[in-house]
Scaffold this active site. Structure first.
Site, short mmCIF file in Angstrom:
data_model
loop_
_atom_site.label_atom_id
_atom_site.label_comp_id
_atom_site.label_asym_id
_atom_site.label_seq_id
_atom_site.Cartn_x
_atom_site.Cartn_y
_atom_site.Cartn_z
N ILE A 1 -12.49 1.61 -1.75
CA ILE A 1 -13.23 2.19 -3.03
C ILE A 1 -14.19 1.18 -3.64
CG2 ILE A 1 -11.55 1.96 -5.06
CD1 ILE A 1 -12.07 4.78 -5.56
N HIS B 1 -6.74 -5.27 4.96
CA HIS B 1 -7.93 -5.09 4.79
C HIS B 1 -8.81 -5.74 5.86
CE1 HIS B 1 -7.73 -4.85 0.18
NE2 HIS B 1 -6.33 -5.49 0.36
N ASN C 1 -2.61 -9.18 1.46
CA ASN C 1 -1.99 -9.47 0.23
C ASN C 1 -0.68 -9.01 0.15
OD1 ASN C 1 -4.59 -10.48 -0.24
ND2 ASN C 1 -5.25 -8.38 -1.18
N HIS D 1 -0.85 -2.41 3.68
CA HIS D 1 -2.10 -2.25 4.22
C HIS D 1 -2.53 -3.66 4.53
CE1 HIS D 1 -2.34 -3.10 -0.05
NE2 HIS D 1 -3.52 -3.61 -0.11
P1 5GP Z 1 -4.41 -4.97 -2.70
O1 5GP Z 1 -5.14 -5.95 -3.60
O2 5GP Z 1 -3.29 -4.14 -3.09
O3 5GP Z 1 -4.31 -5.90 -1.39
O4 5GP Z 1 -5.73 -3.98 -2.36
C1 5GP Z 1 -5.73 -2.84 -2.93
C2 5GP Z 1 -7.24 -2.12 -2.77
O5 5GP Z 1 -7.13 -0.92 -2.96
C3 5GP Z 1 -8.17 -2.71 -3.48
O6 5GP Z 1 -8.98 -3.31 -2.48
C4 5GP Z 1 -8.73 -1.52 -4.09
O7 5GP Z 1 -10.26 -1.52 -4.26
C5 5GP Z 1 -8.27 -0.12 -3.25
N1 5GP Z 1 -8.20 0.80 -3.86
C6 5GP Z 1 -7.68 0.90 -5.14
N2 5GP Z 1 -7.61 2.39 -5.48
C7 5GP Z 1 -8.25 3.02 -4.47
C8 5GP Z 1 -8.61 4.46 -4.04
O8 5GP Z 1 -8.34 5.35 -5.07
N3 5GP Z 1 -9.35 4.66 -2.88
C9 5GP Z 1 -9.72 3.63 -1.99
N4 5GP Z 1 -10.27 4.02 -1.00
N5 5GP Z 1 -9.23 2.47 -2.28
C10 5GP Z 1 -8.50 1.99 -3.57
#
Ligand code: 5GP
Ligand code: ZN
Length: 114
Positions: free
Chosen positions: A33, A102, A87, A100
């Site tokens: 997002i 990226h 992460n 997840h």
């Molecule tokens: P993390 O920091 O946990 O590796 O990454 C989580 C990711 O989820 C972030 O890059 C953030 O932008 C993404 N994210 C958070 N909320 C949403 C959402 O509601 N929809 C989508 N598609 N991505 C999200």
């Protein structure tokens, strides 16, 4: 088993919208997002596990996730390279505690990461 309060479980269940770019037997790929590169896709296991370390206990699901990530990189046209980031844990920058990866590409990546 899905976790009712987990954001990515909610996306996997289709209860909140996401731009899905790929799916496989055990995994789903959708656009981040808040993209940090021209292509920024998250690849998640359908099953709720907290991080990729935990997913590694299920090698078939782990392989499925990485196979889908590679397919997404291909379909996004990232033939000059891309970065995969997992992460893990709060100090690793993990915000959503559903495993997840990226997939980031479409620009040159810097090193070291922030
Ligand atoms: P993390 O920091 O946990 O590796 O990454 C989580 C990711 O989820 C972030 O890059 C953030 O932008 C993404 N994210 C958070 N909320 C949403 C959402 O509601 N929809 C989508 N598609 N991505 C999200
Ligand atoms: Zn979840």
């Amino acid at each position: 088993m899905s976790a009712p309060t987990c954001l990515f479980c909610t996306i996997v269940a289709g209860r909140i919208p996401a731009t899905v770019v790929g799916r496989s037997r055990h995994s789903l790929a959708f656009r981040d997002i808040d993209p940090q590169a021209p292509s920024h896709v998250l690849v998640v296991p359908v099953r709720h596990v907290h991080n990729v370390g935990e997913l590694a206990q299920a090698p078939e699901e782990l392989a499925d996730l990485f196979t889908l990530a590679a397919k997404v990189a291909d379909s996004e046209g990232l033939d000059r390279g891309y970065r995969m980031v997992a992460n893990t844990g709060s100090e690793g920058g993990q915000i959503v505690f559903h495993a997840h990866v990226h997939v980031l590409g479409g620009r040159r990546m810097e090193w070291p990461p922030g």
